[in-house]
Design a protein around this motif. Structure first.
Motif, PDB file in Angstrom:
ATOM      1  N   ASP A 145      24.977  46.342  47.985  1.00 34.06           N
ATOM      2  CA  ASP A 145      26.409  46.636  47.904  1.00 34.06           C
ATOM      3  C   ASP A 145      27.331  45.513  48.360  1.00 34.06           C
ATOM      4  O   ASP A 145      28.152  45.048  47.581  1.00 34.06           O
ATOM      5  CB  ASP A 145      26.732  47.919  48.675  1.00 34.06           C
ATOM      6  N   ARG A 146      27.236  45.077  49.604  1.00 36.89           N
ATOM      7  CA  ARG A 146      28.133  44.037  50.114  1.00 36.89           C
ATOM      8  C   ARG A 146      27.364  42.719  50.148  1.00 36.89           C
ATOM      9  O   ARG A 146      26.413  42.559  50.917  1.00 36.89           O
ATOM     10  CB  ARG A 146      28.651  44.409  51.499  1.00 36.89           C
ATOM     11  N   GLU A 147      27.810  41.779  49.320  1.00 37.30           N
ATOM     12  CA  GLU A 147      27.015  40.569  49.088  1.00 37.30           C
ATOM     13  C   GLU A 147      27.049  39.577  50.248  1.00 37.30           C
ATOM     14  O   GLU A 147      28.049  39.430  50.935  1.00 37.30           O
ATOM     15  CB  GLU A 147      27.515  39.866  47.823  1.00 37.30           C
ATOM     16  N   SER A 193      42.200  44.145  51.892  1.00 39.07           N
ATOM     17  CA  SER A 193      41.589  42.879  52.301  1.00 39.07           C
ATOM     18  C   SER A 193      40.154  42.722  51.800  1.00 39.07           C
ATOM     19  O   SER A 193      39.601  41.619  51.839  1.00 39.07           O
ATOM     20  CB  SER A 193      41.604  42.752  53.828  1.00 39.07           C
ATOM     21  N   LEU A 194      39.551  43.810  51.328  1.00 44.12           N
ATOM     22  CA  LEU A 194      38.162  43.753  50.882  1.00 44.12           C
ATOM     23  C   LEU A 194      38.075  43.252  49.437  1.00 44.12           C
ATOM     24  O   LEU A 194      38.830  43.711  48.568  1.00 44.12           O
ATOM     25  CB  LEU A 194      37.513  45.138  50.962  1.00 44.12           C
ATOM     26  N   PRO A 195      37.135  42.340  49.160  1.00 46.48           N
ATOM     27  CA  PRO A 195      36.943  41.877  47.775  1.00 46.48           C
ATOM     28  C   PRO A 195      36.677  43.018  46.803  1.00 46.48           C
ATOM     29  O   PRO A 195      37.110  42.975  45.655  1.00 46.48           O
ATOM     30  CB  PRO A 195      35.735  40.940  47.885  1.00 46.48           C
ATOM     31  N   ARG A 200      38.352  46.052  42.028  1.00 44.67           N
ATOM     32  CA  ARG A 200      38.711  47.324  41.381  1.00 44.67           C
ATOM     33  C   ARG A 200      40.123  47.262  40.809  1.00 44.67           C
ATOM     34  O   ARG A 200      40.366  47.695  39.678  1.00 44.67           O
ATOM     35  CB  ARG A 200      38.593  48.478  42.389  1.00 44.67           C
ATOM     36  N   SER A 201      41.046  46.711  41.597  1.00 44.54           N
ATOM     37  CA  SER A 201      42.436  46.625  41.126  1.00 44.54           C
ATOM     38  C   SER A 201      42.562  45.691  39.933  1.00 44.54           C
ATOM     39  O   SER A 201      43.335  45.951  39.006  1.00 44.54           O
ATOM     40  CB  SER A 201      43.344  46.155  42.267  1.00 44.54           C
ATOM     41  N   LYS A 202      41.809  44.605  39.945  1.00 43.34           N
ATOM     42  CA  LYS A 202      41.866  43.676  38.818  1.00 43.34           C
ATOM     43  C   LYS A 202      41.346  44.334  37.544  1.00 43.34           C
ATOM     44  O   LYS A 202      41.939  44.207  36.462  1.00 43.34           O
ATOM     45  CB  LYS A 202      41.065  42.410  39.112  1.00 43.34           C
TER      46      LYS A 202
END
Length: 351
Positions: A145-147, A193-195, A200-202
């Motif tokens: 999940d978190r790279e 602040s989370l990538p 998701r927004s992009k």
């Protein structure tokens, strides 16, 4: 501006997602079994299949604290996946949001010479160094999940598709508002602040661009019920009319729906995110504003265990021609609606 259509840009990701959805099948040569049988214990596996009992091995697992439904489900599904194999001992470290404690947990796994480590880091950057140490010690790390910030810190990375979540949500909203170009669309994000939130927004913005819609109003919450309720109340008070909303996270969505009820607003429809059982039951009822949710699988740790077992036993994903386990597996982000909710609800997590 001349843009490549989203369906073209998503082609590779969709294939990766589909391959991961078939992970259980890839780990078994028995293509005639039901999905339940494919997940059955190694004692019942067909001779010669990847699920057949092999060398005994120890897998270490560490993840953040189970302080919300999705994270709790990660750990629970990981345990259940390991329990299906009589050749796997899963050592689960206590969930923690303290980086130094999680580092020490991984160091303990290294010192214990476990056969593989499945690691969902609280902070991917902070856990990269100790993951590299594990890899240098000959212990394969499955990054969930978190790279990490160094691809050499993991043998395999299992990811959800955050950009794809945004695309799926945007495309669904486009399909519902295709004849209403002046519609007002709002977004309730997670932690800005989370990538993952940025991705998701992009994806959401890119999908809306394809059908001529915009994100007309946006607030950010923090993946908690309280944050979802406060942010949504602020959004509704600032926007007198909204036609559609995408909420990034179904855990915070409990608060989002509470704010909508307290503000007596229901002129819009909403799409959720992550795919909680609570959200899916609301979708099934058909009575509220929540009409769909986008899945962000909480089975990533379970997939990590299956991949760790294959690596430690020097096996491959048998439905692939490639003789090694892939370096990266990205899960698909399907839209769940009233029409297909029965397909997904049994593997959904409780918020």
């Amino acid at each position: 501006m001349n843009r490549t259509p989203l369906r073209t840009r998503l082609g590779v990701g969709a294939v990766a997602g589909l391959s991961c959805l078939a992970l259980t099948a890839c780990a078994s040569n028995d293509t005639g079994s039901s999905s339940e049988e494919k997940g059955s214990s190694s004692a019942n596996a067909a001779s010669g299949s990847n699920d057949e009992s092999g060398d005994k091995l120890v897998i270490g697992f560490s993840a953040p604290a189970a302080d919300h439904g999705w994270m709790a489900s990660i750990t629970e599904s990981t345990r259940k996946a390991a329990e299906k194999y009589d050749d796997v001992e899963l050592r689960v470290a206590e969930g923690t949001n303290e980086v130094n404690l999680q580092i020490s947990q991984v160091e303990t796994f290294i010192n214990d010479k476990v056969d593989a480590i499945v690691l969902l880091p609280f902070d991917g950057d902070a856990l990269t160094r100790v993951a590299l140490q594990a890899m240098e010690a000959g212990i394969p790390v499955i990054n969930v999940d978190r790279e990490f910030n160094d691809p050499n810190a993991a043998r395999v990375t299992v990811l959800g598709d955050n950009y794809g979540m945004g695309v799926s949500a945007g495309q669904y909203i486009c399909s519902q508002l295709e004849d209403e170009p002046d519609s007002v669309v709002a977004e309730i994000a997670g932690i800005d602040s989370l990538p993952l939130t940025q991705d998701r927004s992009k994806g959401f913005k890119d999908a809306l661009d394809e059908c001529g819609l915009d994100v007309d109003a946006r607030v950010a919450a923090d993946f908690t019920v309280e944050g979802g309720e406060e942010s949504t109340r602020n959004l509704l008070q600032a926007q007198p009319k909204i036609d559609a909303i995408w909420n990034h996270d179904d855990d915070q969505g409990v608060g989002v729906l509470a704010a909508m009820k307290s503000e007596d607003r229901d002129e819009f429809f909403m799409v959720g995110g992550a795919g909680s059982a609570n959200a899916m039951r609301e979708i099934q009822s058909g009575d509220g504003v929540l009409k769909a949710t986008v899945v962000y699988p909480s089975t990533q740790g379970a997939d990590g265990v299956k991949l760790a077992r294959l690596l430690a036993q020097e096996k491959a994903m048998s439905d692939l021609v490639e003789v090694e386990v892939p370096r990266e597996v990205q899960l698909y982000a399907p839209v769940v609606t009233e029409e297909n909710v029965d397909k997904y609800i049994d593997t959904a997590f409780e918020s």
